[in-house]
Design an enzyme around this catalytic site. Structure first.
Site, PDB file in Angstrom:
ATOM      1  N   ASP A   1      -5.194  -7.987  -4.988  1.00  0.00           N
ATOM      2  CA  ASP A   1      -5.436  -9.202  -4.211  1.00  0.00           C
ATOM      3  C   ASP A   1      -5.779 -10.383  -5.112  1.00  0.00           C
ATOM      4  OD1 ASP A   1      -4.931  -8.677  -1.475  1.00  0.00           O
ATOM      5  OD2 ASP A   1      -6.650  -7.327  -1.461  1.00  0.00           O
TER       6      ASP A   1
ATOM      7  N   HIS B   1       0.815  -1.218   0.000  1.00  0.00           N
ATOM      8  CA  HIS B   1       0.000   0.000   0.000  1.00  0.00           C
ATOM      9  C   HIS B   1       0.845   1.263   0.000  1.00  0.00           C
ATOM     10  CE1 HIS B   1      -3.284  -2.761   0.711  1.00  0.00           C
ATOM     11  NE2 HIS B   1      -3.974  -1.841   0.065  1.00  0.00           N
TER      12      HIS B   1
ATOM     13  N   GLU C   1     -12.015 -10.054  -5.738  1.00  0.00           N
ATOM     14  CA  GLU C   1     -10.578 -10.115  -5.497  1.00  0.00           C
ATOM     15  C   GLU C   1     -10.141 -11.454  -4.912  1.00  0.00           C
ATOM     16  OE1 GLU C   1      -9.407  -6.816  -2.985  1.00  0.00           O
ATOM     17  OE2 GLU C   1     -11.134  -7.050  -1.679  1.00  0.00           O
TER      18      GLU C   1
ATOM     19  N   CYS D   1     -10.425  -1.867 -10.240  1.00  0.00           N
ATOM     20  CA  CYS D   1      -9.855  -0.810  -9.399  1.00  0.00           C
ATOM     21  C   CYS D   1      -8.482  -1.163  -8.864  1.00  0.00           C
ATOM     22  CB  CYS D   1     -10.798  -0.457  -8.258  1.00  0.00           C
ATOM     23  SG  CYS D   1     -11.005  -1.810  -7.092  1.00  0.00           S
TER      24      CYS D   1
HETATM   25  C1  PEP Z   1      -7.064  -4.777  -4.786  1.00  0.00           C
HETATM   26  O1  PEP Z   1      -6.878  -5.735  -4.029  1.00  0.00           O
HETATM   27  O2  PEP Z   1      -6.800  -4.792  -6.001  1.00  0.00           O
HETATM   28  C2  PEP Z   1      -7.601  -3.521  -4.255  1.00  0.00           C
HETATM   29  C3  PEP Z   1      -7.971  -2.538  -5.056  1.00  0.00           C
HETATM   30  O3  PEP Z   1      -7.665  -3.381  -2.905  1.00  0.00           O
HETATM   31  P1  PEP Z   1      -6.386  -3.109  -1.990  1.00  0.00           P
HETATM   32  O4  PEP Z   1      -5.201  -2.854  -2.885  1.00  0.00           O
HETATM   33  O5  PEP Z   1      -6.699  -1.933  -1.135  1.00  0.00           O
HETATM   34  O6  PEP Z   1      -6.274  -4.387  -1.231  1.00  0.00           O
HETATM   35 MG    MG Z   2      -7.735  -5.710  -2.045  1.00  0.00          MG
END
Ligand code: PEP
Ligand code: MG
Length: 539
Positions: free
Chosen positions: A450, A187, A426, A497
């Site tokens: 994910d 992140h 995901e 996303c």
């Molecule tokens: C993902 O897993 O692609 C997602 C958008 O959520 P995060 O990256 O916050 O886990």
């Molecule tokens: Mg995710």
């Protein structure tokens, strides 16, 4: 000196290197002989802390508005509280101890006192009084706060940065991140992309580079320390070229996201908080496709109240002025840890007690958030999506909880708008269930970060596996294809996303698959628009 690492986001940054010191204060009890001098040390540090808070208040006021900035004013007032001040100075004078220790004990005592009060507002001050005590202790110890004490923007060099730390950094003072650990898909890497600053991981630096001049080459993955004139000149030119490219992309503002043969796709932005909204608008996104709401929890020392969340969501939808805002409910757990959730240690947290699993087991936390979102929906165009779904049963249970929340709001005469409900796809389980799931929801949003991790059985946090983490793997692309087909069959629109949505090497594939929406970091919007406008699907 030249050090190689791995790039997580491109670009060039030049500036002073600042080694990030974790704010883990060790406060020792020591005896002081001159107690009056120690009281003055405390008073001076308290003044300095108030100056920091005043500066933070001004900054927050500009960036996130009055209601979020108010906390810094409250903190300044708490430092001026006579009972608090007397507790610290009496302890120094009567026990002959150091100011740091007197502050730590006062902070603990007052915090316990507030926590025991009946009034919710006063209860919430327990964390604040600890916070202000720690701030003054940091000043006394000369520890850099997470807000970065520097006046000028710096290249931040750290062992590793947890999301809860990066979220508190003063973004206007960051030119780049350089870390020894961390992975491309973490992140923190996502944050660098959101902020549009170059970032490197895997750099084996030594502490003595602190304060030196550095250049980060986010294309090659290199850090230069005290480079020669020739290198500086080379990178000045490179920075100019980058600026020119960005300027050309600016010309795409206001243009539709449409291919040469007329196929249109929605282009939204991903955000982590209210402070990211200006860059969403500057980069001309048509909406917010992923609001990682857990960052509100990461920024806080206690559970954010319904009111605090409502204010944040309302500010975002009002600023977006009718454009779509998709709020993803709390996705805490795995790498996004928050102390006050008291989550037990897990050997395998990415597959553990996280996200929707926490929300379904602790419906009070979930309902507080849903109430805040529904109330904010009255002020704009909000949709909600739920992370880490694996079954139709979960979705049915969520719908029941949503209905309970709506009924509570109706009973209290509180208005809310029409809210589309979606789920993140995901997990491989969700992909396999898309046919059934599509009948339950309005939309799917594919979380490729994910989905790649779980499909390939590769921990996205483990840098050792970065070379195996292949988001272009046919299994991932087939999962996306299947999700789009089944989503459409069941009447749900489908977006992406995860970070893969911004990968312009795949833009044409996504368009051909029939993806309806891409949600990417604000800094990637115009580059993806350029890629869409370059495609010709008739060929
Ligand atoms: C993902 O897993 O692609 C997602 C958008 O959520 P995060 O990256 O916050 O886990
Ligand atoms: Mg995710």
């Amino acid at each position: 000196m030249k050090m190689d690492g791995k790039s997580v986001f491109g670009g060039v940054a030049m500036g002073r290197l600042s080694i990030y010191k974790k704010n883990d204060q060790v406060v020792k009890r020591t005896r002081v002989s001159d107690t009056e001098a120690e009281v003055r040390r405390y008073e001076n540090a308290s003044e300095k802390a108030k100056e920091q808070l005043a500066a933070l208040y001004d900054k927050a006021l500009k960036e996130v508005g009055e209601s979020s900035a108010a906390i810094f004013e409250v903190h300044q007032m708490m430092l001026d509280d006579l009972d608090y001040q007397e507790s610290v100075t009496n302890m120094i004078r009567t026990q002959g101890i150091n100011a740091e220790y007197a502050l730590a004990v006062t902070g603990d005592n007052f915090s316990e006192m507030f926590a025991a009060m009946d009034d919710d507002y006063m209860k919430a001050r327990a964390a604040d009084v600890k916070d202000i005590s720690n701030r003054v202790i940091s000043v006394l110890q000369g520890i850099q706060n997470t807000e970065l004490d520097s006046e000028e923007p710096v290249i931040l060099v750290a062992e590793d940065l947890a999301p809860s730390e990066t979220v508190q950094l003063d973004k206007s003072l960051l030119l780049s991140f350089v870390t020894r650990f961390g992975s491309t898909n973490s992140h923190t890497a996502i944050l660098a992309r959101t902020m549009n600053i170059p970032a490197l991981i895997g750099v084996d630096f030594s502490e003595d580079i602190d304060g030196h001049f550095g250049i980060v080459d986010g294309f090659e993955g290199t850090l230069y320390v005290d480079p020669d004139e020739e290198t500086i000149e080379k990178y000045r030119k490179k920075q100019e070229e980058e600026k020119e490219k960005a300027r050309l992309l600016q010309e795409l503002k206001g243009m539709p996201n449409v291919t040469k043969d007329g196929r249109e796709i929605k282009l939204y932005a991903n955000i982590g908080g209210v402070g990211d909204v200006p860059s969403v608008l500057q980069n001309d996104a048509a909406g917010i496709g992923l609001f990682r709401s857990e960052f509100l929890y990461l920024e806080s020392d206690t559970f954010p109240t319904e009111e605090e969340q409502f204010n944040a969501y309302r500010t975002v939808v009002q600023t977006m002025a009718g454009k779509k805002v998709i709020i993803r409910t709390l996705d805490i757990g795995a790498d996004k840890q928050v102390d006050y959730f008291n989550l037990a240690h897990e050997d395998n947290p990415a597959m553990g007690y996280r996200a929707i699993r926490i929300c379904l087991e602790q419906p009070d936390i979930f309902k507080t958030q849903l109430r805040a979102i529904y109330r904010a929906s009255y002020y704009g165009n909000i949709s909600i999506m739920f992370p880490m779904i694996i079954s139709v049963d979960e979705v049915k249970r969520i719908q029941e909880i949503v209905d309970e929340v709506k009924k509570e709001l109706d009973d209290h005469g509180l208005a809310y708008g029409d809210v589309e409900l979606g789920i993140m796809i995901e997990t491989p389980a969700a992909v396999w269930m898309t046919e059934e799931l599509a009948k339950e929801v309005d939309f799917f949003s594919i979380g490729t970060n994910d989905l790649t991790q779980y499909t390939l059985a590769i921990d996205r946090q483990n840098p050792r596996l970065d070379s195996f983490y292949d988001a272009h793997h046919p299994a991932v692309l087939r999962a996306i294809q299947m999700t789009v087909e089944n989503g459409h069959k069941g009447g749900a629109w489908v977006g992406i996303c995860g970070e893969l949505g911004a990968d312009t090497a795949l833009t044409e594939n996504f368009l051909r698959m029939g993806v309806d929406e891409l949600s990417v970091s604000p800094s990637r919007i115009l580059a993806v628009r350029a890629a869409i406008r370059d495609c010709d699907l008739s060929k």
